[in-house]
Design an enzyme around this catalytic site. Structure first.
Site, PDB file in Angstrom:
ATOM      1  N   ASP A   1       9.551  11.875 -46.967  1.00 20.00           N
ATOM      2  CA  ASP A   1      10.963  11.483 -46.913  1.00 20.00           C
ATOM      3  C   ASP A   1      11.595  11.689 -48.294  1.00 20.00           C
ATOM      4  O   ASP A   1      11.435  12.760 -48.879  1.00 20.00           O
ATOM      5  CB  ASP A   1      11.070  10.049 -46.409  1.00 20.00           C
TER       6      ASP A   1
ATOM      7  N   HIS B   1       9.384  11.260 -37.440  1.00 22.49           N
ATOM      8  CA  HIS B   1       9.487  11.193 -38.897  1.00 22.49           C
ATOM      9  C   HIS B   1       8.406  10.303 -39.513  1.00 22.49           C
ATOM     10  O   HIS B   1       8.055  10.466 -40.672  1.00 22.49           O
ATOM     11  CB  HIS B   1      10.872  10.675 -39.265  1.00 22.49           C
TER      12      HIS B   1
END
Length: 339
Positions: free
Chosen positions: A120, A310
């Site tokens: 991220d 994610h």
């Protein structure tokens, strides 16, 4: 090979440490293999809304392979300082400051070179750190976050959302200041974290949308998350209650500051060291098509992918770990017999 994840409350494999880096205090997880000797040092950089404990499934892998592990909380997260902006400059929450602090932490632990991994925001940070400190970073890998080269022209987040990446709309909401007005207590932080980590309401509604941002009206009804619950959720809530979520959202207010500092890297777009990118095929924000042009700038790139969202680090840890392990075997750091 499955590993028991790091326990957030107490785990003999790691220590919780602090260090003053360029004038501000960082908290970091620190681990060495049994016996104390290690072949190299790995730094692991988390993203949002995570913390160093987001690497809880990967830290045991690296320790087992004979690496020393350092996993800091980024600026504004967990036990690391959270300077208020203003009066502090927003650049404290940018890539360059993060790279400077990683270099300072490497010096603090006596590491002349490091293997650097990110996820991220941490993925963006590690690519830039490899550019700012090429003598420090010997290998670099990123989970979910593709490499993007510095650009001489500034493009605002609003134009990005109107153009090629509408799924970045949530970043406008997170940067707006509206979210922290509602997420400002222990209970609301708990519901917020549950929602971001995939929990839903009894009606099946979510509280996070990539285009719109946080769906605040749904937060009170959000149930349990399969990815973040129990004492692990308690740990995250405690860590986020140290500063509140405002400081973590400063990372979404740095686009122009990051661009200004990136201008110093226009002649360093190519990262020649061995690199690894792990794509999460169901990532709704960092979509696979965003990684298509990476080979132009990363001549020693290895690619892997996992069928995950994610949150691949904790959703599919065995698959992520297997890709990392195979890559390091190919780099000559570890043999199959040592695992």
């Amino acid at each position: 090979m499955a590993f028991q994840p790091i326990d957030p409350e107490s785990d003999s494999r790691i220590e919780h440490k602090t260090a003053v880096l360029n004038g501000l205090t960082y908290h970091y997880l620190y681990g060495v293999p049994p016996g104390g000797s290690f072949k190299a040092t790995v730094f692991l950089i988390h993203g949002w809304p995570d913390c160093s404990m987001g690497w809880r499934y990967q830290i045991p892998l690296f320790l087992r392979m004979g690496f020393r592990v350092v996993a800091p909380d980024l600026m504004g997260f967990g036990g690391t300082d959270a300077p208020k902006v203003p009066p502090a400059p927003i650049s404290l929450y940018g890539y360059k400051r993060a790279a400077d602090d990683i270099a300072a932490l490497a010096k603090e632990v006596g590491a002349q070179q490091i293997i650097l991994g990110g996820h991220d925001w941490g993925g963006f940070v590690v690519w830039r750190t490899a550019q700012w400190y090429p003598e420090l970073v010997s290998r670099v890998f990123s989970v979910c976050t593709p490499y993007t080269a510095p650009h001489k022209d500034y493009v605002s987040l609003e134009d990005i959302v109107k153009g090629p990446l509408p799924q970045f709309g949530y970043q406008i909401h997170l940067a707006s200041g509206e979210v922290e007005k509602s997420v400002n207590s222990e209970d609301s932080i708990r519901q917020f974290l549950r929602g971001v980590y995939g929990a839903r309401t009894p009606e099946g509604e979510t509280s996070f949308d990539p285009v719109e941002g946080v769906v605040l009206k749904n937060l009170p009804k959000i149930g349990e998350s399969r990815l973040l619950n129990g004492k692990l959720l308690d740990y995250y809530v405690k860590e986020y209650c140290r500063h509140g979520i405002h400081s973590t959202l400063n990372w979404y207010r740095t686009r122009k500051s990051n661009w200004e500092e990136d201008l110093g890297l226009l002649d360093k777009k190519v990262i020649a060291i061995p690199s690894l990118f792990i794509q999460a095929t169901y990532d709704s924000v960092l979509k696979p098509e965003m990684a298509r042009g990476m080979n132009e700038y990363l001549p020693n790139l290895t690619r892997g992918e996992v069928a995950a969202t994610h949150w691949a680090l904790t959703q599919k840890p065995d698959e992520v770990n297997a890709i990392i392990r195979k890559w390091l075997e190919g780099q000559g750091y570890v043999t199959k017999a040592s695992l």
